[in-house]
Design a protein around this motif. Structure first.
Motif, short mmCIF file in Angstrom:
data_model
loop_
_atom_site.label_atom_id
_atom_site.label_comp_id
_atom_site.label_asym_id
_atom_site.label_seq_id
_atom_site.Cartn_x
_atom_site.Cartn_y
_atom_site.Cartn_z
N ILE A 1 50.84 81.28 37.20
CA ILE A 1 50.36 80.17 38.01
C ILE A 1 49.14 80.69 38.75
CG2 ILE A 1 50.91 78.48 39.78
CD1 ILE A 1 52.69 78.24 37.31
N PRO A 2 47.93 80.27 38.40
CA PRO A 2 46.72 80.82 39.03
C PRO A 2 46.80 80.79 40.56
CG PRO A 2 46.12 79.39 37.20
CD PRO A 2 47.59 79.23 37.40
N THR A 3 46.44 81.89 41.17
CA THR A 3 46.55 81.99 42.62
C THR A 3 45.58 81.09 43.36
OG1 THR A 3 45.08 83.92 42.58
CG2 THR A 3 47.45 84.35 42.53
N TRP A 4 44.52 80.65 42.68
CA TRP A 4 43.57 79.76 43.35
C TRP A 4 44.11 78.35 43.53
CZ3 TRP A 4 42.32 75.52 40.58
CH2 TRP A 4 42.35 75.59 39.16
N ILE A 5 45.23 78.01 42.83
CA ILE A 5 45.83 76.69 43.03
C ILE A 5 46.65 76.73 44.31
CG2 ILE A 5 47.29 74.89 42.06
CD1 ILE A 5 46.88 76.11 39.32
N ARG A 6 46.22 75.98 45.30
CA ARG A 6 46.91 75.94 46.58
C ARG A 6 47.01 74.47 47.03
NH1 ARG A 6 47.72 80.48 49.25
NH2 ARG A 6 47.84 79.37 51.24
N GLY A 7 48.23 73.96 47.02
CA GLY A 7 48.42 72.58 47.43
C GLY A 7 49.74 72.02 46.95
N ASN A 8 49.89 70.71 47.13
CA ASN A 8 51.12 70.02 46.76
C ASN A 8 50.84 69.00 45.67
OD1 ASN A 8 52.32 71.41 48.83
ND2 ASN A 8 52.45 69.66 50.23
N LEU A 9 51.55 69.10 44.56
CA LEU A 9 51.56 68.03 43.58
C LEU A 9 52.61 67.03 44.05
CD1 LEU A 9 50.69 66.73 40.89
CD2 LEU A 9 52.55 68.02 39.80
N LEU A 10 52.16 65.84 44.43
CA LEU A 10 53.04 64.80 44.94
C LEU A 10 53.30 63.78 43.84
CD1 LEU A 10 51.24 64.27 48.37
CD2 LEU A 10 53.29 65.65 47.94
N ARG A 11 54.58 63.49 43.61
CA ARG A 11 54.95 62.54 42.55
C ARG A 11 55.88 61.47 43.12
NH1 ARG A 11 53.37 61.40 37.91
NH2 ARG A 11 55.47 61.30 37.05
N ASN A 12 55.83 60.29 42.50
CA ASN A 12 56.65 59.17 42.96
C ASN A 12 57.26 58.46 41.76
OD1 ASN A 12 57.82 57.29 44.63
ND2 ASN A 12 55.92 56.33 45.28
N GLY A 13 58.45 57.91 41.96
CA GLY A 13 59.10 57.17 40.89
C GLY A 13 60.53 56.83 41.27
N PRO A 14 61.22 56.06 40.43
CA PRO A 14 62.60 55.68 40.75
C PRO A 14 63.56 56.85 40.60
CG PRO A 14 61.97 54.89 38.57
CD PRO A 14 60.74 55.50 39.18
N GLY A 15 64.56 56.90 41.49
CA GLY A 15 65.51 58.01 41.44
C GLY A 15 66.95 57.60 41.65
#
Length: 572
Positions: free
Chosen positions: A72-86
């Motif tokens: 996982i490249p160290t330069w990726i810094r943040g949140n992948l936010l996802r939405n959907g039915p659960g």
């Protein structure tokens, strides 16, 4: 999620691989070839069951670690936010449609080469009321809430004459207004969310700020932070499509949607039968609304509850009507008197729009059939064997197409001639009268894309390319009722690169640019990949956006249902 036996029988063509990933060319056992108007599709047998992707799960409110394979490249810094039915049931009552499930928000926090995961149910009024009563008490898109059995007979009878109230179950997307994150659907309610903890902060009603009865879950953003959206209004003056403009900034005391205004109102082609729409297009100077012949019957909605019908029963496809492109100037709010028509088509997601040499270029995912909303009932999605194959083979596929709209039509423009003079473009735009141009699209792909079941959930390098000429599109192939591959299209060659592995189902690709990127595709693709045949096998996939080779993956020790949309919130 319980792993279930599938009917996957293998792929029918050659398999090629690299050291990082495998590309499968071909599909499940094809039988006869069927022709769906413009495109030719295989009629496939032996589709795997996907019912585990549509099962309720528990939330995971505290962050949990994942197992990383690869890098996982160290330069990726943040949140992948996802939405959907659960959550798809309360007590012994079940929702009918995929769009009805209670919103479950997901966050994949990426930092220092590691990933943690958490999820929370949106604490909407719909979720809280249903949970309190342990039954479905708020109607959704395809599910009508029944009267309270505790009421007397007269009260239950009278409740059928009430209008169905809009849900606040915002399960479609994460959106951003004035620096704050919200989850949204297509009603007039959005919810402010803490993007780090996924806690529900406050419920916001569009109608308190502006005279609209809802807004799409796919707004567009200008570089200065101005947000554009669309929403209908229903009132004494009739039904209108409204272009909404929300100013940038979030000064102290400035409410969420304060300053929002209706930039332009557009009357429907049919007064009481407006079009359903999921998104719209925007170029540097124009907003483009696509009025498609997926129709909402207002009179049926008014009487729906009395007749025991849901909102989905009030929407229908009318292939006899043309599709109309309405073009609005973003600076003046004026609607162009010139209307651009094309044949009947359906569209959920636009890809990009830009202006060049007097033309407005509009790229979008289209189908020649508009009945997909009815197909995605939970009953259909949970079928198996021949019944599942039959559902899939009954629907048309979505493909990326380009329309070329000439902006300057003068009185001396010749009629009945193609006005598209763009080099190497097969799209046409024929002026039929002083206020009508009929357009036909060109494909943005070659025949190889047919083997992947079409193309949807499109993404681009948005910050760099939105409203500008661009080269690359990322999206999902739909060799099943849900996405089963990731695809990159090069618009110069129309060639594709694809990532697909048997038995797994990726979510929409989200492009994250690398630091100091110079080229359009310098960066990575993030996608949440679901594994219905492996319990707790879900993983976050990282692809090199340029080569489409796998860089790494982070396995999540919980099950995640199939969702819709999301965004990446950078911590840099």
């Amino acid at each position: 999620m319980i792993a279930q036996r599938t009917r996957f029988h293998g792929f029918c063509s050659a398999i090629s691989s690299t050291s990082h990933f495998t590309i499968f060319h071909g599909k499940h056992h094809p039988a006869v070839v069927i022709n769906k108007q413009k495109h030719t599709y295989r009629k496939w047998h032996g589709l795997p069951e996907i019912a585990p992707l549509l099962q309720s799960v528990e939330e995971t409110p505290e962050p949990i670690p994942t197992t990383v394979k690869g890098i996982i490249p160290t330069w990726i810094r943040g949140n992948l936010l996802r939405n959907g039915p659960g959550k798809f049931e309360f007590g012994n009552q079940h929702f009918n449609h995929w769009f009805d499930g209670m919103a479950l928000m997901h966050s994949f926090q990426v930092a220092d080469g590691q990933v943690t995961y958490r999820s929370r149910f949106l604490r909407s009024d719909s979720y809280k009321k249903n949970s309190e009563m342990n039954r479905i008490v708020v109607s959704e898109f395809g599910t009508l809430a029944l009267p309270d059995p505790c009421k007397n007979i007269f009260q239950r009878f009278m409740s059928f004459f009430e209008m169905t109230k809009p849900t606040d179950n915002a399960n479609v997307n994460f959106v951003k207004y004035k620096g704050d994150y919200y989850v949204s659907t297509e009603t007039n309610f959005i919810h402010k969310i803490d993007p780090d903890t996924l806690e529900t902060k406050e419920k916001v009603d569009w109608s308190k700020f502006i005279a609209v009865n809802g807004a799409t879950a796919h707004p567009h953003v200008d570089p200065d932070g101005t947000v554009y959206n669309m929403g209908n209004s229903y009132g004494r003056k009739g039904v209108f499509y409204n272009i909404i403009k929300v100013p940038p900034g979030n000064e102290a005391g400035d409410d969420t949607l304060q300053g929002a205004k209706v930039l332009c109102s557009i009357s429907p082609a049919e007064k009481n039968k407006p079009s359903y729409y999921h998104s719209f297009a925007m170029s540097e100077n124009y907003v483009v609304f696509i009025e498609q012949p997926i129709k909402i019957d207002i009179m049926k909605i008014v009487t729906a509850r009395m007749k025991g019908k849901g909102i989905s029963d009030c929407i229908y496809w009318d292939p006899k009507q043309e599709t109309i492109f309405h073009v609005v100037n973003k600076h003046t709010g004026k609607l162009s008197p010139l209307k651009y028509h094309t044949k009947a088509l359906s569209n959920f997601h636009q890809i990009n729009a830009f202006e060049e040499n007097g033309f407005l270029i509009l790229d979008m995912c289209c189908s020649d059939d508009g009945q997909a909303l009815q197909v995605y009932s939970l009953q259909n999605l949970r079928k198996s064997g021949e019944a599942l194959d039959e559902v899939y083979n009954s629907i048309d596929r979505y493909f990326p197409r380009r329309f070329v709209l000439p902006l300057c039509i003068t009185s001396d423009i010749p009629l009945n001639q193609n006005l598209n003079t763009r080099h190497n473009s097969s799209a046409s735009a024929v002026c039929l009268s002083k206020d009508k141009v009929f357009c036909m699209s060109e494909d943005l792909h070659d025949h190889e894309l047919l083997d992947y079941g079409g193309f949807e959930f499109p993404h681009i390098h948005y910050d760099r390319c939105n409203t500008k000429p661009y080269r690359f599109i990322y999206g999902c192939g739909f060799g099943h009722l849900v996405a089963d591959s990731l695809i990159k299209i090069d618009l110069e060659s129309k060639k594709i690169k694809a990532w697909r592995q048997p038995g797994v189902y990726p979510s929409e690709p989200v492009f994250v640019p690398s630091p100091n990127s110079e080229e359009e595709d310098d960066g990575v693709i993030l996608s949440v990949v679901l594994t219905p045949n492996e319990d707790k096998g879900t993983f976050l996939l990282v692809l090199d956006a340029k080569t489409f080779e796998e860089v790494g993956r982070a396995k999540v020790p919980v099950n995640i249902p199939s969702g819709f949309h999301g965004t990446f919130k950078s911590l840099v």
